[in-house]
Design an enzyme around this catalytic site. Structure first.
Site, PDB file in Angstrom:
ATOM      1  N   GLU A 128       0.832  -1.209   0.000  1.00  0.00           N
ATOM      2  CA  GLU A 128       0.000   0.000   0.000  1.00  0.00           C
ATOM      3  C   GLU A 128       0.863   1.254   0.000  1.00  0.00           C
ATOM      4  O   GLU A 128       0.507   2.270  -0.605  1.00  0.00           O
ATOM      5  CB  GLU A 128      -0.965  -0.010   1.183  1.00  0.00           C
ATOM      6  CG  GLU A 128      -1.919  -1.214   1.242  1.00  0.00           C
ATOM      7  CD  GLU A 128      -2.697  -1.461  -0.042  1.00  0.00           C
ATOM      8  OE1 GLU A 128      -2.949  -0.499  -0.812  1.00  0.00           O
ATOM      9  OE2 GLU A 128      -3.035  -2.639  -0.309  1.00  0.00           O
ATOM     10  N   HIS A 172       1.729   2.106  -3.557  1.00  0.00           N
ATOM     11  CA  HIS A 172       0.645   2.880  -4.180  1.00  0.00           C
ATOM     12  C   HIS A 172       0.696   4.335  -3.699  1.00  0.00           C
ATOM     13  O   HIS A 172       0.548   5.277  -4.480  1.00  0.00           O
ATOM     14  CB  HIS A 172      -0.720   2.300  -3.778  1.00  0.00           C
ATOM     15  CG  HIS A 172      -1.112   1.053  -4.511  1.00  0.00           C
ATOM     16  ND1 HIS A 172      -1.245   1.008  -5.876  1.00  0.00           N
ATOM     17  CD2 HIS A 172      -1.432  -0.194  -4.064  1.00  0.00           C
ATOM     18  CE1 HIS A 172      -1.635  -0.212  -6.250  1.00  0.00           C
ATOM     19  NE2 HIS A 172      -1.748  -0.967  -5.167  1.00  0.00           N
ATOM     20  N   GLU A 215      -0.250  -0.499  -9.929  1.00  0.00           N
ATOM     21  CA  GLU A 215       0.137  -1.795  -9.384  1.00  0.00           C
ATOM     22  C   GLU A 215       1.637  -2.029  -9.564  1.00  0.00           C
ATOM     23  O   GLU A 215       2.271  -2.702  -8.746  1.00  0.00           O
ATOM     24  CB  GLU A 215      -0.688  -2.897 -10.066  1.00  0.00           C
ATOM     25  CG  GLU A 215      -0.796  -4.180  -9.289  1.00  0.00           C
ATOM     26  CD  GLU A 215      -1.599  -4.080  -8.000  1.00  0.00           C
ATOM     27  OE1 GLU A 215      -2.358  -3.104  -7.809  1.00  0.00           O
ATOM     28  OE2 GLU A 215      -1.453  -4.993  -7.158  1.00  0.00           O
TER      29      GLU A 215
END
Lengths: 517, 517
Positions: free
Chosen positions: B271, B274, B300
């Site tokens: 995460e 991202h 991604e």
């Protein structure tokens, strides 16, 4: 709400219009909650912009001309319904709010909010720097804007009235002044009598305790009060508050102090009192203006009831003190009596939010009087610091060493209008005692139940009599229905005397006569 | 962005219009974040209603006809500017999104969202009950709605293309299929070769550890990666995700497992990957469509870069393993080699989200192929469970014991359209290797720095080459600029072979030839 009535269709239309406006306000509350709890610093600029956007949309929705048309159509129909019917009440309350919102031009609202935002940012810097000079022109503009706000409501008896109405519907300077004067006539001698006695040692509460232990104890207490954690939660913040995002999500916040065993606890009780009021509103009022506490005064009555009338009472601690000692072993050797005196220490002080049940209202009334004088033009902003000191001298016998603990003390005048907010705190103390009195009259078992750590009867009675109605009745209507009398200071003064006379060994002849208002 | 240009005034107008639409989306993200982290159950009903309201307002703002007019006026002007100028890029990207948004009627969007919401609620119940029969008619409707969505974009070569375009601009079934076919031709034999060797013991990672220790280690790692906690934070949830409320507030979520020392850690790295992408976007893109990652695949690529290429690499653990052993003393006796093999265990399994770097793409490609066949009408929903089993048998040599771990496994088809989402996961693996390769070519010190626990050079290079551009370039444009080549599976396959051949003692003659695509 009733189905198959002549007003059903327009009522549904009204609810749809109001629902969107209400939901936008709820979204705004969520954004503010996040800002005050979890938001990282980097989010501040965008959050301000996004709050302004949602605020603008909320204002547009709540002043939608369509609402006015539906109200016009509904009023003759609901006139035939009982005053307290749901439909009549929703139309009545909506009309009041709609007329108020539509009288003030959106551009003026935006101008005001922008000024408050600038002024607040300046206060954050100026208060620690003891710099009233920088804030003075901003406060002058705030007074000016507050007066201009009032002028959108011509016909007022006092320029402060339209501001007060926003928060305490039905109250005016003319109704508040005699109430406060009589209260002060009693509180000043009461505070003098109490402070002539030896002061309890509050230092016994100043011990370090892990934040999680402080929080756990508070959560256990409010769970017992009846705060519903399925429809709420508590998070940490700097300045505790209650907020809601729907009737199913009513949250509270608190903070812990490193060296104080009860500060977080009483803050938690206080906010839980606000929250139980909102959680107790009838679920079918959801997403209408009825789904709010009815006034600042009534709201504050409930936070103060649970914090003070319950949470600082001897019966409460008869049950909870052994648990408290277990949670905080440093208290093991401290008798209940000493603890009880410590949490009810009365002391004349400079800071409102740190003051006790007896002197708190003196702080409030000073602010109320000064803000009304500012609005009336009888007091200039440049003379405010001196006026502040003079009133603290006469009412509390103290003088702040600087403006930081003087006129800069509270955020209110620097983040919103001058006028409208402070009276609610004292009205809350007055109303809280009236409601609590009525509860005990109706359900005499309440004090014994509190001493057994049970609060169901009190909570159920308040929910039935006060909470469920939301904003259906004004404070005045509510207190007449619930206590069978208009707002009155006598129950509150009786409560204070009944509690503090034995605590401080006061003699009956030291009691000032209660003057009926 | 440039001032005093002929387009300045209409550009400002465009940015104001886009800003409101963007901010409404950000508010919606905050509401969803709260729903997934802190919201009490009682808030669910109102939150759903409020999300629908803000969603409707966001859609209204982003399809405002005024945007179309300003774009019409701007296009001839910015046509004279370089392709990659800020103004030309904003106009180009906005036009793409605006045309896409305005082609689909609001009523259809609402119908679709309502169906997805019902279907998701049903999936939550049906999956644990292994009840595909109940979901079947809903999935049939989802396929139907997905096809109808595609039909608003006539001229497509494949009915899945308009769905794919939403997430991976510029990609189509025609470009993805050969890429995936070549990848599968390599991965199936690679997985077979690896799984013919002794399987590393992952059980050495299954020890209980306090949640706060797991979280603290992950936070320390991503702080070193360069995740900016001034502009973000991590909270707990059930299904980890990244979200943002502005470029200054990019948050991540994670969850801890009771008996797994690394599960939360890799989720946090993922995460954070991202989030660092979003945090790295140029601040002056704020509140425009450029202030987003450019595609699912590129997004991604960054989560997988930081989780896998960095976080599961040997250099990384050469630095961090001693710290890890200190944080989790149960690992004291476990050599780095064993730990490294455990976190890189390859095993053919039934569950996508628990699978490893090598087999993960096989799971993705099965889903991609099946969803395209559903959309094309070549596969009926009633035959989906059997088709699923057949593909798992042929690609992974396994058969799920039931539909729960078969067609009901992923939430995607039950909470959104069929088509558009899955390909992004594998495109991300492909692109991630290309970007990382280019980074190491340009900055050869990167692997040594990683082995010393330093990530500045890698992070700065990715920010410079990829992150700062936001949505300015499509994935295809970006990979050509950054890696000097179109999307290619060769770097990814080289990476896998380079890592897993030594790890599992594979011989060069076991390697399938990479077929250029």
């Amino acid at each position: 709400m009733t189905d198959r009535t002549p007003q059903q269709e327009p009522m549904n239309r009204l609810r749809a219009l109001l629902g969107a406006a209400w939901d936008l306000e709820m979204v705004r509350s969520l954004m503010q909650w996040d800002q005050a709890t979890y938001m990282p610093d980097g989010g501040a600029a965008a959050r301000g912009r996004q709050l302004a956007l949602i605020g603008r949309l909320a204002h547009e929705h709540s002043t939608d001309a369509e609402i006015g048309k539906v109200l016009d159509a509904l009023e003759p129909v609901v006139a035939k319904l009982p005053y307290d019917s749901d439909d009549a009440s929703l139309v009545r309350v909506t009309r009041r709010l709609y007329d108020r919102a539509t009288r003030v031009p959106a551009a003026f609202v935006a101008e005001m909010l922008e000024h408050f935002s600038v002024s607040y940012q300046a206060w954050v810097v100026a208060r620690p720097a003891n710099d009233f000079a920088t804030l003075r022109p901003m406060l002058e503009r705030t007074v000016e804007l507050s007066r201009r706000y009032a002028e959108f409501f011509p016909g007022f008896a006092n320029v402060a009235d339209p501001l007060i109405e926003q928060f305490d519907e039905g109250m005016t300077v003319a109704t508040i002044r005699p109430l406060f004067a009589a209260l002060r006539a009693n509180l000043v001698p009461l505070a003098a009598a109490i402070t002539s006695r030896p002061m309890p040692d509050r230092g016994i509460l100043n011990h370090p305790a892990p934040a999680e232990d402080q929080l756990a104890f508070g959560l256990e207490v409010i769970r017992r009060f009846g705060y519903d954690f399925e429809r709420g939660r508590q998070d940490l913040t700097h300045h505790p508050f209650m907020t809601k995002f729907s009737l199913g999500d009513v949250r509270i916040t608190t903070r812990t102090r490193e060296n104080d065993l009860v500060d977080a606890l009483f803050s938690t009780m206080h906010e839980a009192g606000h929250a139980m009021y909102e959680q107790g509103i009838r679920p079918d009022f959801e997403a209408t203006p009825l789904a709010n506490g009815t006034s600042s005064g009534v709201h504050e009555s409930q936070s103060r009831t649970w914090e003070n009338l319950v949470g600082r009472s001897r019966p409460f601690w008869e049950h909870f003190y052994p648990r408290f000692q277990k949670a905080f072993p440093v208290m093991a050797g401290v008798p209940l009596d000493d603890f009880y005196r410590a949490i009810n220490r009365v002391r004349r002080s400079l800071i409102r939010i740190e003051s006790d049940e007896v002197t708190y209202n003196l702080h409030v009334m000073i602010r109320f009087d000064l803000e009304v004088e500012l609005l009336e033009g009888k007091l200039k902003v440049k003379d405010l610091p001196d006026a502040w000191h003079a009133r603290y001298q006469s009412d509390l016998g103290l003088r702040a060493p600087d403006d930081r603990d003087g006129v800069l003390q509270d955020v209110h005048w620097y983040s919103g209008p001058v006028g409208g907010v402070f009276q609610g705190y004292t009205l809350g103390n007055i109303l809280g005692a009236q409601f609590f009195n009525a509860a005990v009259r109706a359900r005499p078992a309440i004090p014994k139940e509190i001493a057994a750590g049970r609060f169901d009867t009190l909570h159920a009675w308040l929910r039935e009599q006060v909470y469920q109605h939301g904003a259906k009745f004004t404070a005045d209507e509510l207190v007449r229905r619930v206590a069978g009398e208009p707002m009155s200071i006598a129950p509150y003064l009786d409560y204070l005397w009944g509690k503090y006379a034995p605590l401080y060994g006061l003699r009956e002849d030291e009691r000032a006569p209660v003057v009926a208002v």
